[in-house]
Design an enzyme around this catalytic site. Sequence first.
Site, short mmCIF file in Angstrom:
data_model
loop_
_atom_site.label_atom_id
_atom_site.label_comp_id
_atom_site.label_asym_id
_atom_site.label_seq_id
_atom_site.Cartn_x
_atom_site.Cartn_y
_atom_site.Cartn_z
N CYS A 61 0.83 -1.20 0.00
CA CYS A 61 0.00 0.00 0.00
C CYS A 61 0.88 1.26 0.00
O CYS A 61 1.55 1.54 -0.98
CB CYS A 61 -0.98 -0.04 1.17
SG CYS A 61 -2.36 1.12 0.99
N HIS A 95 -3.61 -5.26 0.80
CA HIS A 95 -3.05 -5.69 2.09
C HIS A 95 -3.06 -7.21 2.20
O HIS A 95 -4.07 -7.81 2.57
CB HIS A 95 -3.85 -5.07 3.24
CG HIS A 95 -3.64 -3.61 3.41
ND1 HIS A 95 -2.62 -3.08 4.17
CD2 HIS A 95 -4.30 -2.54 2.88
CE1 HIS A 95 -2.67 -1.76 4.12
NE2 HIS A 95 -3.68 -1.41 3.33
N GLU A 134 -1.68 -8.94 4.44
CA GLU A 134 -1.61 -9.37 5.84
C GLU A 134 -2.97 -9.60 6.47
O GLU A 134 -3.06 -10.26 7.51
CB GLU A 134 -0.81 -8.34 6.66
CG GLU A 134 -1.48 -6.99 6.85
CD GLU A 134 -1.22 -5.99 5.74
OE1 GLU A 134 -1.34 -4.78 6.00
OE2 GLU A 134 -0.90 -6.43 4.62
N SER A 152 0.68 -13.98 38.41
CA SER A 152 -0.72 -13.61 38.57
C SER A 152 -1.67 -14.74 38.18
O SER A 152 -2.84 -14.72 38.56
CB SER A 152 -1.03 -12.39 37.70
OG SER A 152 -0.96 -12.73 36.32
N GLY A 153 -1.17 -15.70 37.42
CA GLY A 153 -2.03 -16.73 36.88
C GLY A 153 -2.52 -16.40 35.49
O GLY A 153 -3.19 -17.21 34.84
N GLY A 154 -2.19 -15.20 35.00
CA GLY A 154 -2.51 -14.83 33.62
C GLY A 154 -1.58 -15.53 32.65
O GLY A 154 -0.58 -16.14 33.05
N VAL A 155 -1.87 -15.41 31.37
CA VAL A 155 -1.10 -16.13 30.35
C VAL A 155 0.37 -15.73 30.37
O VAL A 155 1.26 -16.59 30.39
CB VAL A 155 -1.70 -15.88 28.95
CG1 VAL A 155 -0.81 -16.48 27.87
CG2 VAL A 155 -3.10 -16.47 28.86
N ASP A 156 0.66 -14.44 30.36
CA ASP A 156 2.04 -13.98 30.22
C ASP A 156 2.91 -14.39 31.41
O ASP A 156 4.00 -14.94 31.22
CB ASP A 156 2.09 -12.46 30.04
CG ASP A 156 1.33 -12.01 28.81
OD1 ASP A 156 1.17 -12.82 27.88
OD2 ASP A 156 0.88 -10.85 28.77
N SER A 157 2.45 -14.13 32.62
CA SER A 157 3.26 -14.48 33.79
C SER A 157 3.36 -15.99 33.95
O SER A 157 4.38 -16.51 34.42
CB SER A 157 2.70 -13.84 35.06
OG SER A 157 1.47 -14.42 35.45
N SER A 158 2.32 -16.73 33.54
CA SER A 158 2.34 -18.19 33.67
C SER A 158 3.38 -18.81 32.75
O SER A 158 4.16 -19.69 33.15
CB SER A 158 0.96 -18.77 33.35
OG SER A 158 -0.01 -18.31 34.27
#
EC number: 6.3.5.2
Length: 523
Positions: free
Chosen positions: A85, A179, A181, A233-239
């Site tokens: 583009c 585009h 993507e 925390s139990g969230g995805v990232d910290s887990s």
Amino acid sequence: MTNIHNHKILILDFGSQYTQLIARRVREIGVYCELWAWDVTEEQIREFNPTGIILSGGPESTTEENSPRAPEYVFNAGVPVLGICYGMQTMAMQLGGLTETSDHREFGYASVELKATDSLFAKLNDDLTACNPKLDVWMSHGDKVTRLPSNFQITGVTPTCPIAAMSDESRRFYGVQFHPEVTHTKSGLALLTNFVVNICGCETKWTAENIIEDAVARIKAQVGDDEVILGLSGGVDSSVTALLLHRAIGKNLHCVFVDNGLLRLNEGDQVMEMFGDKFGLNIIRVNAEDRFLDALKGIDEPEAKRKTIGKVFVDVFDDESKKLTSVKWLAQGTIYPDVIESAASKTGKAHVIKSHHNVGGLPDYMKLGLVEPLRELFKDEVRKIGLALGLPAEMLNRHPFPGPGLGVRVLGEIKKEYCDLVRRADAIFMEELHASGWYYKVSQAFTVFLPVKSVGVMGDGRKYDWAVSLRAVETIDFMTAHWAHLPYDLLGKISNRIINEVNGISRVVYDVSGKPPATIEWE
């Protein structure tokens, strides 16, 4: 060990809303890439040493004198270049072509007829009945290329865009006005694969298994035998961060789980069972509910609540870290969008990489080194790695939960009574969404406590109790969202269960606001 960064694509960002999507598609193909601002220096590009370069779209017009341009070195680096583009338009202008504002702007679906076969369009065709191959694509442009640079050929056209794609095979320069993507472009991923793999020659080594191997090796090299502390925390990232660190350094990892009283029903016990019992991590559980609720007394303004929750978390985490005198490193679950956002907000340039303190900022006197094993990864990649590390899919694919937790799902002042009510109501909501097959059909669902009472009838008696609102939305990027059209009988069942099973709630309403004008969370 596999070198997953040996082949890599550099994406220069001209401001398109789809630029991060380009990076995610390249990663999906199996190749590492980084996203930088358009005004990088030749020295920075040389140091990165890309195998290929992609120029993104953008909102500017190449017909304007001071519009962004790609660094001249991009076209002298000797590597393939793909302009998308705006990226195609600036490529054309900078190499001697011409662009103009179009009388017929193209926004939405279009059909591109391929006029010449080049390496970019090899084996691509969405319409086998046409004389020439055609691609179903997504357009979003107001300018167009009207004169080709020297040695370029036209490879694609639309009825209103005479140069919808162009290429110079000798220099391996390619441009597309559409585009590739976005998922609306049917063969977009195949086109990007042609560029990244077949034209640039990148090997597809960016896989979950190789990323894990690389992350573990880098953690070991960075921290050695030192001890590391992590707020889990139990969230995805910290887990996922916790499991990568545990694989790398074992018992030298100390996880601190702060139970702030603002979590979902039984969430604290679930975190301890999952990471302590199942995975054998070293976890310290801190019951800080009273401390958080005391600090939040009398505060009803949303941003003030967020700041208070963040400050108390830092204080609690700091108190625990002082007990671990041998710890030398702090681990965080920073992911690549955090890095991009942090750099852009501080400098306006995505290529200046700054640490993103997602725990709200830690005291300078802690003087701990920083370990961020996920800082190169997008959220979908983090989930894939979590799955490979053994985390259950239902945990990795849970709906987003805000950092302040129920602090922003209890409107106004936060009290334990309110948290308990909304926690139990929300558990019923989630249970019924799972049972009905709707949980994964919506992007996010949750319950909000409304600090208003209404009259209800239970049996022969009247009750005067609190109200809650159910919220469910459908979205692709969380920038815009539609309210989910849940079946009436399902909503009725959820409402009846909440009113009958949660003593203290007499009314349930359903939020039918889209974003915009409303936000997804109420606060």
